[in-house]
Scaffold this active site. Structure first.
Site, PDB file in Angstrom:
ATOM      1  N   CYS A 103      -8.879  44.911  77.871  1.00 36.20           N
ATOM      2  CA  CYS A 103      -8.589  45.431  79.209  1.00 36.20           C
ATOM      3  C   CYS A 103      -9.634  44.931  80.211  1.00 36.20           C
ATOM      4  O   CYS A 103      -9.580  43.771  80.592  1.00 36.20           O
ATOM      5  CB  CYS A 103      -8.466  46.955  79.185  1.00 36.20           C
ATOM      6  SG  CYS A 103      -7.660  47.636  80.661  1.00 36.20           S
ATOM      7  N   HIS A 193      -4.613  47.877  74.706  1.00 33.77           N
ATOM      8  CA  HIS A 193      -5.692  48.647  74.088  1.00 33.77           C
ATOM      9  C   HIS A 193      -5.455  48.849  72.592  1.00 33.77           C
ATOM     10  O   HIS A 193      -4.864  49.849  72.183  1.00 33.77           O
ATOM     11  CB  HIS A 193      -5.813  50.016  74.759  1.00 33.77           C
ATOM     12  CG  HIS A 193      -6.438  49.992  76.106  1.00 33.77           C
ATOM     13  ND1 HIS A 193      -7.804  50.019  76.297  1.00 33.77           N
ATOM     14  CD2 HIS A 193      -5.883  49.930  77.343  1.00 33.77           C
ATOM     15  CE1 HIS A 193      -8.071  49.994  77.594  1.00 33.77           C
ATOM     16  NE2 HIS A 193      -6.927  49.930  78.255  1.00 33.77           N
ATOM     17  N   GLU A 195      -7.558  49.827  70.540  1.00 29.54           N
ATOM     18  CA  GLU A 195      -8.384  50.968  70.113  1.00 29.54           C
ATOM     19  C   GLU A 195      -7.735  52.320  70.401  1.00 29.54           C
ATOM     20  O   GLU A 195      -8.175  53.344  69.882  1.00 29.54           O
ATOM     21  CB  GLU A 195      -9.767  50.893  70.781  1.00 29.54           C
ATOM     22  CG  GLU A 195      -9.850  51.378  72.220  1.00 29.54           C
ATOM     23  CD  GLU A 195      -9.331  50.411  73.271  1.00 29.54           C
ATOM     24  OE1 GLU A 195      -9.633  50.621  74.455  1.00 29.54           O
ATOM     25  OE2 GLU A 195      -8.630  49.439  72.902  1.00 29.54           O
TER      26      GLU A 195
END
Length: 248
Positions: A103, A193, A195
């Protein structure tokens, strides 16, 4: 290029923390670095450096791998800490140290290498979306063997408007033409993302709901569509494996 470490010593990976999440999400799920620690291999020696708060990561060659987190900051603001980190990343890429930017980290990497970053002309992208890989991804060290399309979690207002010279486009979506790219042999940026869990994604959508309504987006529909994205999340383990394999 950094010298390989003896196999008895775990690879050293630095997580460059470029910001912090919403307080309500942090209270329940922890902050950005915790999500990356969870997704990366436990066999790595991980160090978190908060560059947004002025912490310095030392020389790039101290590290066997580099991860750059997301941030509520905007790359186009060109804050001093951000510009310093961009120069550091350019040096790391020159030395062929593996880099994985997410990002804000994706955008900062592109900016560092001569790309263009700014607000997406169509506004915000948020929620669980579909990433489409390019033909070049099939030969990429990180993306090879992934399915041609997969779900991923996204939340961003700025984008890579122009890739750096020589960058290889690896992924796109209907909304975002530059979802993933590689520069050189081992530097990657992803707009999405890996994560995030779907629970974290739903947390973002709940916090963002008033803004989403003001932007003519439907938070209820976005929440209903939020789902796990295991293929996207696998990229953190894949990046871990790539780093560890370079030591052998």
């Amino acid at each position: 290029m950094s010298e390989p470490r003896p196999q008895s010593q775990p690879a050293r990976v630095v997580i460059l923390k470029t910001g912090t999440t919403y307080p309500s999400i942090r209270e329940v799920h922890g902050d950005f670095e915790a999500w990356f620690v969870r997704g990366l291999s436990p066999n790595l020696a991980l160090t978190v450096i908060n560059v947004e708060q002025g912490e310095l990561p030392g020389a790039p060659e101290q590290w066997d791998g580099i991860v750059v987190t997301g941030s509520p900051a905007m790359v186009s603001d060109r804050a001093e800490w951000s510009e310093n980190t961009a120069r550091w990343l350019a040096d790391a890429v020159e030395q062929q140290i593996p880099v994985f930017g997410v990002c804000y980290g994706h955008q900062l990497l592109a900016h560092a290498l001569g790309g263009e970053v700014g607000y997406h002309p169509k506004g915000r992208e948020t929620g669980t979306r579909t990433i489409e890989l390019t033909a070049e991804a099939a030969a990429d060290p990180l993306f090879a063997t992934l399915p041609g399309s997969f779900k991923a979690q996204l939340t961003h207002k700025q984008s890579v408007l122009k890739l750096p010279a020589g960058a290889v486009l690896l992924g796109r979506s209907d909304f975002e033409p530059h979802q993933a790219f590689r520069v050189g042999e081992c530097a990657w940026g992803v707009q999405f993302h890996p994560e995030f869990t779907d629970t974290v994604m739903k947390g973002y959508l709940n916090v963002q709901a008033p803004e989403l309504i003001a932007e003519n987006l439907d938070p209820k529909a976005l929440l209903a569509a939020a789902e796990p994205a295991p293929v996207a999340s696998s990229l953190l383990q894949r990046f871990s494996n790539l780093i560890m394999n370079r030591q052998r």
